[in-house]
Write a protein that holds these residues in place. Structure first.
Motif, short mmCIF file in Angstrom:
data_model
loop_
_atom_site.label_atom_id
_atom_site.label_comp_id
_atom_site.label_asym_id
_atom_site.label_seq_id
_atom_site.Cartn_x
_atom_site.Cartn_y
_atom_site.Cartn_z
N ARG A 114 0.79 -1.16 -0.01
CA ARG A 114 0.24 0.45 0.22
C ARG A 114 0.72 1.15 -0.07
O ARG A 114 1.80 1.36 0.60
CB ARG A 114 -1.20 -0.12 1.15
N ALA A 116 1.41 5.67 0.29
CA ALA A 116 1.11 7.47 1.24
C ALA A 116 2.02 8.39 0.71
O ALA A 116 2.20 8.01 -0.06
CB ALA A 116 1.13 7.13 1.95
N SER A 137 -1.38 7.04 7.81
CA SER A 137 -2.01 5.89 9.25
C SER A 137 -3.59 5.47 8.51
O SER A 137 -3.67 4.88 8.44
CB SER A 137 -3.48 7.55 9.84
N SER A 138 -3.17 5.84 6.91
CA SER A 138 -4.42 4.71 5.56
C SER A 138 -3.05 3.35 5.86
O SER A 138 -4.11 2.63 5.14
CB SER A 138 -4.04 5.43 4.97
N LEU A 139 -2.16 3.35 5.74
CA LEU A 139 -0.97 2.03 5.54
C LEU A 139 -1.38 1.00 7.22
O LEU A 139 -1.01 0.13 6.92
CB LEU A 139 0.09 2.88 5.69
N ASN A 140 -1.76 1.28 8.54
CA ASN A 140 -2.03 0.94 9.30
C ASN A 140 -0.59 0.18 9.19
O ASN A 140 -0.54 -1.13 9.35
CB ASN A 140 -2.68 -0.10 9.13
#
Length: 245
Positions: A114, A116, A137-140
């Protein structure tokens, strides 16, 4: 068959006596195919009813034709070289955002496939690149370990060490990059600091007027000169002539 043999012999005699000759025949699709020898005519077109025209060329015409073909070949090669150089120069520049005296550089981070896209503040005084947790944060992401770092005001902040699959910056791809991730309080105009652990790997110039970073500026200048010479060869010829004078 005897007539056909005589025809070919006569044609061969004509070819041997001419300074330069071209033959052409019409194929099944109606296209004219030019050859320089009757032996190059496919057998299915070697019929008495097949019209074969003999076109005589003088040596001057032959040389002019060869020069024209060479010019077309040179032009095609030059255009290919121009396109390749333009693509290379585009890869060697990165658009940036300039806020006063701050330069925000687009950087992509990849975690387990993923991605970002962040804008990091270019900071030549920072030894390490630091990312804000909100930006990734969107990548966890999960950290390898954590510690505390002292900030300019004397306080301590918690930092987490995250090893990203890859960090992409301009033409560079940095694999398995260990980077500090920190919590921030309140909104920020950027997603972290771009430090010398990444910037120190290569030379760069900032063009504030065009708002872009030029990576490997010496090579960029060299490639630009070559591109100009390819695009405007007549200008280069004039310049060389002027130098000789």
């Amino acid at each position: 068959m005897k007539f056909f043999t005589v025809f070919l012999c006569t044609l061969a005699a004509l070819l041997s006596s001419a300074s330069a000759e071209i033959l052409h025949y019409t194929d099944a699709d109606g296209r004219k195919v030019y050859v320089d020898s009757p032996h190059k005519i496919p057998s299915q077109y070697r019929k008495i009813t097949q019209q074969v025209d003999v076109v005589l060329m003088t040596e001057e015409e032959k040389l002019a034709s060869q020069k024209s073909r060479q010019q077309l070949s040179d032009d095609y090669l030059r255009k290919q070289q121009i396109r390749a150089l333009e693509k290379k120069l585009e890869q060697m520049t990165t658009p940036v955002r300039v806020l006063g005296n701050q330069v925000l550089v687009p950087v992509s981070v990849v975690w387990r496939g993923r991605k970002a896209r962040l804008h990091l503040l270019l900071d030549t005084g920072a030894s390490m690149t630091v990312l804000h947790k909100g930006g990734v944060s969107s990548l966890n992401v999960s950290s390898r370990d954590s510690s505390y770092a002292q900030v300019a005001g004397g306080g301590l902040i918690k930092t987490e060490r995250v090893v990203f699959d890859r960090i992409e910056l301009g033409p560079y791809r940095i694999e398995n990059k260990s980077t500090a991730v920190i919590e921030t309080s309140g909104p920020q105009p950027f997603d972290g600091l771009l430090g010398m652990d990444i910037l120190g790997g290569g030379r760069y110039n900032i063009d504030f007027e065009k708002q872009q970073i030029i990576w490997a500026p010496e090579k960029y200048k060299e490639f630009t000169s070559v591109l100009e010479a390819l695009k405007y060869p007549e200008t280069q010829s004039v310049a060389v002539g002027s130098d000789k004078e």
